[in-house]
Design a protein around this motif. Structure first.
Motif, PDB file in Angstrom:
ATOM      1  N   LEU A   1       0.791  -1.229   0.000  1.00 37.18           N
ATOM      2  CA  LEU A   1       0.000   0.000   0.000  1.00 37.18           C
ATOM      3  C   LEU A   1       0.829   1.287   0.000  1.00 37.18           C
ATOM      4  CD1 LEU A   1      -2.841  -0.975   2.504  1.00 37.18           C
ATOM      5  CD2 LEU A   1      -2.827  -1.149   0.002  1.00 37.18           C
ATOM      6  N   ALA A   2       1.975   1.277   0.674  1.00 36.00           N
ATOM      7  CA  ALA A   2       2.758   2.517   0.772  1.00 36.00           C
ATOM      8  C   ALA A   2       3.112   3.106  -0.597  1.00 36.00           C
ATOM      9  CB  ALA A   2       4.017   2.276   1.604  1.00 36.00           C
ATOM     10  N   PRO A   3       3.513   2.293  -1.595  1.00 30.57           N
ATOM     11  CA  PRO A   3       3.826   2.885  -2.904  1.00 30.57           C
ATOM     12  C   PRO A   3       2.623   3.542  -3.580  1.00 30.57           C
ATOM     13  CG  PRO A   3       4.779   0.682  -2.702  1.00 30.57           C
ATOM     14  CD  PRO A   3       3.842   0.852  -1.556  1.00 30.57           C
ATOM     15  N   LEU A   4       1.412   3.176  -3.153  1.00 30.02           N
ATOM     16  CA  LEU A   4       0.211   3.765  -3.754  1.00 30.02           C
ATOM     17  C   LEU A   4      -0.086   5.158  -3.223  1.00 30.02           C
ATOM     18  CD1 LEU A   4      -2.178   0.652  -3.631  1.00 30.02           C
ATOM     19  CD2 LEU A   4      -0.616   1.353  -5.470  1.00 30.02           C
ATOM     20  N   VAL A   5       0.477   5.480  -2.054  1.00 25.55           N
ATOM     21  CA  VAL A   5       0.197   6.781  -1.437  1.00 25.55           C
ATOM     22  C   VAL A   5       1.160   7.811  -2.011  1.00 25.55           C
ATOM     23  CG1 VAL A   5      -0.121   8.037   0.722  1.00 25.55           C
ATOM     24  CG2 VAL A   5      -0.582   5.582   0.638  1.00 25.55           C
ATOM     25  N   THR A   6       0.825   8.314  -3.155  1.00 23.89           N
ATOM     26  CA  THR A   6       1.643   9.306  -3.847  1.00 23.89           C
ATOM     27  C   THR A   6       1.137  10.708  -3.550  1.00 23.89           C
ATOM     28  OG1 THR A   6       0.232   9.243  -5.803  1.00 23.89           O
ATOM     29  CG2 THR A   6       2.072   7.665  -5.696  1.00 23.89           C
ATOM     30  N   ARG A   7       1.939  11.677  -3.903  1.00 19.83           N
ATOM     31  CA  ARG A   7       1.504  13.062  -3.740  1.00 19.83           C
ATOM     32  C   ARG A   7       0.236  13.325  -4.552  1.00 19.83           C
ATOM     33  NH1 ARG A   7       3.822  17.604  -1.934  1.00 19.83           N
ATOM     34  NH2 ARG A   7       5.797  16.481  -1.638  1.00 19.83           N
ATOM     35  N   GLU A   8       0.176  12.787  -5.740  1.00 22.20           N
ATOM     36  CA  GLU A   8      -0.994  13.008  -6.601  1.00 22.20           C
ATOM     37  C   GLU A   8      -2.251  12.422  -5.968  1.00 22.20           C
ATOM     38  OE1 GLU A   8       2.621  13.596  -8.668  1.00 22.20           O
ATOM     39  OE2 GLU A   8       1.931  11.770  -7.616  1.00 22.20           O
ATOM     40  N   LEU A   9      -2.140  11.230  -5.382  1.00 21.98           N
ATOM     41  CA  LEU A   9      -3.302  10.617  -4.741  1.00 21.98           C
ATOM     42  C   LEU A   9      -3.772  11.455  -3.558  1.00 21.98           C
ATOM     43  CD1 LEU A   9      -5.298   8.285  -4.317  1.00 21.98           C
ATOM     44  CD2 LEU A   9      -3.546   7.154  -2.937  1.00 21.98           C
ATOM     45  N   LEU A  10      -2.847  11.889  -2.728  1.00 24.08           N
ATOM     46  CA  LEU A  10      -3.218  12.689  -1.566  1.00 24.08           C
ATOM     47  C   LEU A  10      -3.824  14.030  -1.977  1.00 24.08           C
ATOM     48  CD1 LEU A  10      -0.188  11.932   0.778  1.00 24.08           C
ATOM     49  CD2 LEU A  10      -2.529  11.077   1.005  1.00 24.08           C
ATOM     50  N   GLU A  11      -3.314  14.610  -3.030  1.00 23.75           N
ATOM     51  CA  GLU A  11      -3.885  15.866  -3.521  1.00 23.75           C
ATOM     52  C   GLU A  11      -5.315  15.664  -4.007  1.00 23.75           C
ATOM     53  OE1 GLU A  11      -1.068  17.073  -6.443  1.00 23.75           O
ATOM     54  OE2 GLU A  11       0.242  18.110  -4.994  1.00 23.75           O
ATOM     55  N   GLU A  12      -5.557  14.540  -4.658  1.00 25.52           N
ATOM     56  CA  GLU A  12      -6.910  14.245  -5.132  1.00 25.52           C
ATOM     57  C   GLU A  12      -7.863  14.035  -3.957  1.00 25.52           C
ATOM     58  OE1 GLU A  12      -6.574  10.875  -7.673  1.00 25.52           O
ATOM     59  OE2 GLU A  12      -5.336  11.918  -9.160  1.00 25.52           O
ATOM     60  N   VAL A  13      -7.396  13.347  -2.935  1.00 25.23           N
ATOM     61  CA  VAL A  13      -8.218  13.092  -1.752  1.00 25.23           C
ATOM     62  C   VAL A  13      -8.511  14.403  -1.017  1.00 25.23           C
ATOM     63  CG1 VAL A  13      -8.142  12.073   0.553  1.00 25.23           C
ATOM     64  CG2 VAL A  13      -7.512  10.695  -1.429  1.00 25.23           C
ATOM     65  N   ALA A  14      -7.486  15.241  -0.850  1.00 24.43           N
ATOM     66  CA  ALA A  14      -7.682  16.515  -0.160  1.00 24.43           C
ATOM     67  C   ALA A  14      -8.613  17.443  -0.938  1.00 24.43           C
ATOM     68  CB  ALA A  14      -6.334  17.195   0.071  1.00 24.43           C
ATOM     69  N   ALA A  15      -8.620  17.304  -2.258  1.00 20.43           N
ATOM     70  CA  ALA A  15      -9.486  18.138  -3.086  1.00 20.43           C
ATOM     71  C   ALA A  15     -10.966  17.826  -2.866  1.00 20.43           C
ATOM     72  CB  ALA A  15      -9.129  17.970  -4.564  1.00 20.43           C
ATOM     73  N   ASP A  16     -11.269  16.657  -2.287  1.00 19.76           N
ATOM     74  CA  ASP A  16     -12.658  16.297  -2.029  1.00 19.76           C
ATOM     75  C   ASP A  16     -13.254  17.047  -0.838  1.00 19.76           C
ATOM     76  OD1 ASP A  16     -12.905  14.539  -4.133  1.00 19.76           O
ATOM     77  OD2 ASP A  16     -12.355  12.765  -2.970  1.00 19.76           O
ATOM     78  N   VAL A  17     -12.414  17.706  -0.040  1.00 16.89           N
ATOM     79  CA  VAL A  17     -12.921  18.449   1.109  1.00 16.89           C
ATOM     80  C   VAL A  17     -13.509  19.776   0.632  1.00 16.89           C
ATOM     81  CG1 VAL A  17     -12.349  19.488   3.335  1.00 16.89           C
ATOM     82  CG2 VAL A  17     -11.152  17.420   2.571  1.00 16.89           C
ATOM     83  N   PRO A  18     -14.759  20.077   0.970  1.00 16.95           N
ATOM     84  CA  PRO A  18     -15.356  21.349   0.546  1.00 16.95           C
ATOM     85  C   PRO A  18     -14.591  22.548   1.094  1.00 16.95           C
ATOM     86  CG  PRO A  18     -17.050  19.828   1.324  1.00 16.95           C
ATOM     87  CD  PRO A  18     -15.727  19.212   1.673  1.00 16.95           C
ATOM     88  N   ASP A  19     -14.483  23.592   0.288  1.00 18.19           N
ATOM     89  CA  ASP A  19     -13.768  24.803   0.701  1.00 18.19           C
ATOM     90  C   ASP A  19     -14.304  25.369   2.010  1.00 18.19           C
ATOM     91  OD1 ASP A  19     -12.013  24.788  -1.391  1.00 18.19           O
ATOM     92  OD2 ASP A  19     -13.051  26.306  -2.582  1.00 18.19           O
ATOM     93  N   GLU A  20     -15.625  25.337   2.191  1.00 21.15           N
ATOM     94  CA  GLU A  20     -16.215  25.998   3.358  1.00 21.15           C
ATOM     95  C   GLU A  20     -15.836  25.329   4.676  1.00 21.15           C
ATOM     96  OE1 GLU A  20     -20.782  24.992   3.402  1.00 21.15           O
ATOM     97  OE2 GLU A  20     -20.032  25.101   1.346  1.00 21.15           O
ATOM     98  N   TRP A  21     -15.321  24.099   4.614  1.00 17.75           N
ATOM     99  CA  TRP A  21     -14.848  23.452   5.844  1.00 17.75           C
ATOM    100  C   TRP A  21     -13.390  23.778   6.132  1.00 17.75           C
ATOM    101  CZ3 TRP A  21     -16.978  17.838   4.745  1.00 17.75           C
ATOM    102  CH2 TRP A  21     -18.388  17.873   4.739  1.00 17.75           C
ATOM    103  N   LEU A  22     -12.738  24.479   5.225  1.00 13.09           N
ATOM    104  CA  LEU A  22     -11.311  24.771   5.366  1.00 13.09           C
ATOM    105  C   LEU A  22     -11.013  26.251   5.579  1.00 13.09           C
ATOM    106  CD1 LEU A  22      -9.969  22.507   2.457  1.00 13.09           C
ATOM    107  CD2 LEU A  22      -9.897  21.982   4.903  1.00 13.09           C
ATOM    108  N   VAL A  23     -11.990  27.107   5.394  1.00 11.17           N
ATOM    109  CA  VAL A  23     -11.735  28.547   5.471  1.00 11.17           C
ATOM    110  C   VAL A  23     -11.423  28.978   6.904  1.00 11.17           C
ATOM    111  CG1 VAL A  23     -13.150  29.080   3.462  1.00 11.17           C
ATOM    112  CG2 VAL A  23     -14.204  29.034   5.730  1.00 11.17           C
ATOM    113  N   ASP A  24     -10.718  30.106   6.984  1.00 12.32           N
ATOM    114  CA  ASP A  24     -10.423  30.772   8.256  1.00 12.32           C
ATOM    115  C   ASP A  24      -9.552  29.945   9.194  1.00 12.32           C
ATOM    116  OD1 ASP A  24     -12.039  32.922   7.428  1.00 12.32           O
ATOM    117  OD2 ASP A  24     -13.843  31.978   8.263  1.00 12.32           O
ATOM    118  N   GLU A  25      -8.724  29.058   8.644  1.00 11.44           N
ATOM    119  CA  GLU A  25      -7.796  28.312   9.484  1.00 11.44           C
ATOM    120  C   GLU A  25      -6.590  29.201   9.782  1.00 11.44           C
ATOM    121  OE1 GLU A  25      -6.204  25.153  11.694  1.00 11.44           O
ATOM    122  OE2 GLU A  25      -8.204  25.398  10.820  1.00 11.44           O
TER     123      GLU A  25
END
Length: 288
Positions: free
Chosen positions: A195-219
């Protein structure tokens, strides 16, 4: 991006969870376990659910499908529980939904056998996300149609509650001694190799992109939501590559004396000034 649906009926609360999730029906005719932005743990719990749940799904682990749920608090007006009504009022707008698995059973290690390969994958994944809430006391796993399903990832990635110390926190080891799957001889090395080789920067970026903006604002400390998403990637990427080297599988804590957490132990320790004063006044060491 997660599919967005609209809640049409609030069915019932699930009182097993500290955040008081509830079962709702939606306009896609689906039934979901809704987790609320207005709950005490706040929106970071939902961020963790999305990042960790989506990462697990991309790695082939079973996690119920996640959606975003638009909530109009008016659907809770007929709810007799005042606590539930207040939660719905505080959670208008976009919330998180997890596909409801009808007929599923809570994981019981005495009734369900897990092979070392699958156990190793789950333990390794929980180590990556630093999941402290999959213990034998509270497994947060379901058995549905004979398969093991992972739920409730809100108590993961503790470092996102203190971003200045995130890199140091994410570099810490993972104690899996109390993990619900520890008795099944989890093959962590094999899981890491697969599994570790599957956790690439591109994969993590895609996963993080699924978080709605409104849950991330004002951090605090982040000027844009993309910068905050990048911080999640930078914390998880190196951890996934090496955490298998720092996983501990020892005896359960029920067999060891209970120890206070580090921050509490420091507060309970006698102050040097107080010890010295006591020695002066009594002629002996009060710690003996």
């Amino acid at each position: 991006m997660l599919t967005e649906v609209t809640a049409t009926r609030y069915v019932t609360p699930l009182r097993e969870g500290g955040s008081l999730p509830g079962i709702v029906e939606a306009d896609d005719l689906g039934t979901y376990v809704m987790k609320f932005t207005g709950a005490g743990q706040g929106r970071k719990t939902l961020v963790a659910e999305v990042i960790c749940g989506q990462l697990a799904r991309r790695l082939g682990l079973r996690v119920p499908e996640l959606v975003t749920l638009q909530l109009d608090p008016v659907i809770g007006l007929s709810e007799p529980d005042q606590e539930v009504q207040e939660l719905l009022k505080a959670s208008g707008g976009l919330n998180l939904g997890m596909d409801f698995l009808p007929g599923s059973l809570g994981f019981d290690p005495l009734a369900y056998e897990v092979d070392p390969r699958e156990a190793g994958k789950v333990v390794w994944f929980d180590a990556v996300i630093n999941n402290v809430d999959r213990s034998w006391r509270n497994p947060n796993m379901l058995v549905w149609h004979g398969d093991l399903w992972l739920i409730d990832h809100g108590a993961t990635m503790i470092w996102h509650h203190n971003w200045p110390g995130a890199q140091a926190s994410a570099a810490k080891p993972y104690d899996a001694s109390d993990h619900a799957l520890a008795p099944f001889a989890p093959d962590v090395a094999a899981a890491a190799a697969e599994l570790a080789p599957l956790v690439t920067r591109e994969l993590l970026e895609e996963v993080a992109a699924d978080v709605p903006d409104e849950w991330l604002v004002d951090e605090p400390g982040f000027g844009a939501t993309d910068a905050l998403r990048a911080a999640y990637v930078e914390a998880l990427l190196p951890r996934a590559a090496t955490i298998h080297e720092r996983i501990t599988l020892g005896p359960r804590t029920e067999r060891r004396a209970s120890q206070p957490p580090g921050w509490l132990a420091e507060r309970l320790a006698p102050r040097p000034q107080a010890v010295e004063k006591d020695r002066t006044e009594t002629g002996k060491d009060s710690t003996t």
